[in-house]
Structure formats: structure tokens, C-alpha cells
Design an enzyme around this catalytic site. Structure first.
Site, mmCIF file in Angstrom:
data_model
loop_
_atom_site.group_PDB
_atom_site.id
_atom_site.type_symbol
_atom_site.label_atom_id
_atom_site.label_comp_id
_atom_site.label_asym_id
_atom_site.label_seq_id
_atom_site.Cartn_x
_atom_site.Cartn_y
_atom_site.Cartn_z
ATOM 1 N N ALA A 195 28.366 64.277 14.766
ATOM 2 C CA ALA A 195 28.141 62.891 14.351
ATOM 3 C C ALA A 195 28.106 62.863 12.829
ATOM 4 O O ALA A 195 27.322 63.589 12.208
ATOM 5 C CB ALA A 195 26.834 62.366 14.926
ATOM 6 N N THR A 249 33.384 63.380 16.414
ATOM 7 C CA THR A 249 33.584 61.956 16.145
ATOM 8 C C THR A 249 33.617 61.765 14.631
ATOM 9 O O THR A 249 33.269 62.655 13.871
ATOM 10 C CB THR A 249 32.452 61.093 16.733
ATOM 11 O OG1 THR A 249 31.225 61.374 16.026
ATOM 12 C CG2 THR A 249 32.261 61.363 18.215
ATOM 13 N N VAL A 309 25.326 67.625 12.713
ATOM 14 C CA VAL A 309 25.498 66.650 11.641
ATOM 15 C C VAL A 309 26.764 66.969 10.847
ATOM 16 O O VAL A 309 26.916 68.069 10.302
ATOM 17 C CB VAL A 309 24.280 66.634 10.702
ATOM 18 C CG1 VAL A 309 24.493 65.622 9.567
ATOM 19 C CG2 VAL A 309 23.013 66.293 11.490
ATOM 20 N N LYS A 310 27.650 66.009 10.784
ATOM 21 C CA LYS A 310 28.940 66.199 10.116
ATOM 22 C C LYS A 310 28.856 65.678 8.679
ATOM 23 O O LYS A 310 28.449 64.532 8.440
ATOM 24 C CB LYS A 310 30.019 65.451 10.906
ATOM 25 C CG LYS A 310 31.444 65.911 10.679
ATOM 26 C CD LYS A 310 32.347 65.212 11.690
ATOM 27 C CE LYS A 310 33.806 65.610 11.516
ATOM 28 N NZ LYS A 310 34.661 64.827 12.442
ATOM 29 N N LEU A 311 29.240 66.542 7.728
ATOM 30 C CA LEU A 311 29.129 66.229 6.307
ATOM 31 C C LEU A 311 30.472 66.459 5.611
ATOM 32 O O LEU A 311 31.206 67.380 5.969
ATOM 33 C CB LEU A 311 28.083 67.137 5.656
ATOM 34 C CG LEU A 311 26.665 67.083 6.225
ATOM 35 C CD1 LEU A 311 25.883 68.316 5.800
ATOM 36 C CD2 LEU A 311 25.964 65.813 5.756
#
Length: 217
Positions: free
Chosen positions: A56, A27, A82-84
Site C-alpha cells: 500500500a 497497489t 508500506v510502499k515508498l
């Protein structure tokens, strides 16, 4: 190759889950915004549909804010990744979160050099954008091949997630290039089923069966 759906739409995710071939979800803030649902609530709902990695994305731009935001996202469900962003601050946050055992997906990767940085920072996933690279006249899947080759040569454990896959051909080429994961919109996954000879063959099989075994009306 694992298949992820790049969507925050629950109807699409439920359809994909019924096929039994969807391994995870990616997402981003844009996809969540389209749904009009609180970010954390939608991520939690997605985790109830797909039992796999759910990326996310943080919306902070400084590492000192990305880190606590990432921890908050990771606490939603054990499957959250965790998307960075692949920026200096994003890599700093990736290093910090990875050192604490929090899985990260470093996104917006457009070069092999950037992919090396993500791997050095301990990223679980790196997301090169195939379609967007094609848009500027470069070869997106060549980038996938380059990153895969480098990771194998250097022994990096980071998985290559081919993103921005817009056609079934993109998916095929990403698989051929060695990407461990491909993420795509629902319409692309759905299109992979389609072939006129499949439809024609099935139609003929059914007609032959009916002719042989079903009485004429």
C-alpha cells in the site's frame, strides 16, 4: 518466485486466488483511484482475499509525513507492506519505518545504485520497473540481474520484486534473472496459461475418450 497481482480490482483478485498461485498484491494510487473506493477500505478488502504481502503506497512526498502515513497503512492489517518512492525523502522514511519493524517496498527503482540505497535503508522489497526501462531502450531484466548479483555479493536481505511485467516473456526473464517476486496485471498472469498445443492436445484427449467410452447418440 512469488507471483503478485498488480491490481486493486476485487474480481481480478478473486479469480487469481481461485488458482492458488497468487502470493501477494501490489497497489498504487493510480490503481486504487480506478476503483473509486476509499484507499484504506480497499486495502482492507484486498487483505481479506489474498493472504500474503499487500503493498500500500503513501501519497506524501516528505519523510515527516510519509512516516505517520506509513504507520497508519501498516495498522490496517498485518500483511500490509508500506510502499515508498525511491527518493531522498522516501529512503529517509524507509530507514525510519524499517527501524521500527515496519516492512517497506521501495518503488520506482530504475538503477542498481538506487537499489543499493533501498537495501541500505532496510527495505523489505525493492521494485525495479522492467517494462518502463525497456520503454527507453534499456534492458529491464539486465537491471534485475545486476541487482540480484549485488545483493548476493553484499549479503543484503532485501528481496527483488520485478515490477512493470507486461508479458509472459517478461515474467520468464525476471525468473531467470533471479527475482524473488514478480508483480503483474491479471491479464499477464492469465496469458501464461495459454499455448495452442495445450488446447489441441486436450481436445484430442477428450475426442479419443468419447470415441472409446461414450456411446454414439
Amino acid at each position: 518466485m512469488k507471483f503478485f497481482l498488480d491490481t486493486a480490482n476485487l474480481d481480478e483478485l478473486k479469480k487469481g486466488a481461485e488458482w492458488g498461485i497468487v502470493d501477494g498484491v501490489t497497489t498504487n494510487p493510480s490503481l486504487i483511484a480506478k476503483e473509486g473506493i476509499k484507499f484504506e477500505d480497499r486495502i482492507a478488502e484486498i487483505c481479506q482475499i489474498i493472504d500474503g504481502d499487500i503493498s500500500a503506497e503513501v501519497v506524501s512526498t516528505e519523510a515527516k509525513l510519509m512516516i505517520p502515513e506509513g504507520k497508519k497503512l501498516a495498522a490496517i492489517h498485518k500483511n500490509v507492506v508500506v510502499k515508498l518512492p525511491l527518493t531522498r525523502e522516501g529512503i529517509k522514511a524507509c530507514s525510519a519505518l524499517s527501524s521500527e519493524g515496519i516492512r517497506t517496498n521501495v518503488t520506482l527503482c530504475f538503477s542498481a545504485a538506487q537499489a543499493i540505497l533501498a537495501a541500505k535503508a532496510g527495505a523489505y522489497l525493492v521494485s525495479p520497473f522492467v517494462g518502463r526501462i525497456d520503454d527507453i531502450g534499456w534492458d529491464g531484466n539486465q537491471l534485475i540481474r545486476d541487482i540480484v548479483d549485488i545483493y548476493i555479493e553484499q549479503g543484503f536481505k532485501t528481496l527483488v520484486l520485478a515490477a512493470s511485467l507486461r508479458t509472459s516473456l517478461h515474467v520468464i526473464e525476471a525468473a531467470r534473472a533471479g527475482a524473488q517476486v514478480g508483480t503483474m496485471p491479471f491479464k499477464v498472469l492469465d496469458s501464461m496459461f495459454n499455448h495452442p498445443l495445450t488446447d489441441k492436445g486436450l481436445d484430442q484427449f477428450l475426442k479419443d475418450y468419447q470415441k472409446a467410452f461414450e456411446p454414439a447418440k
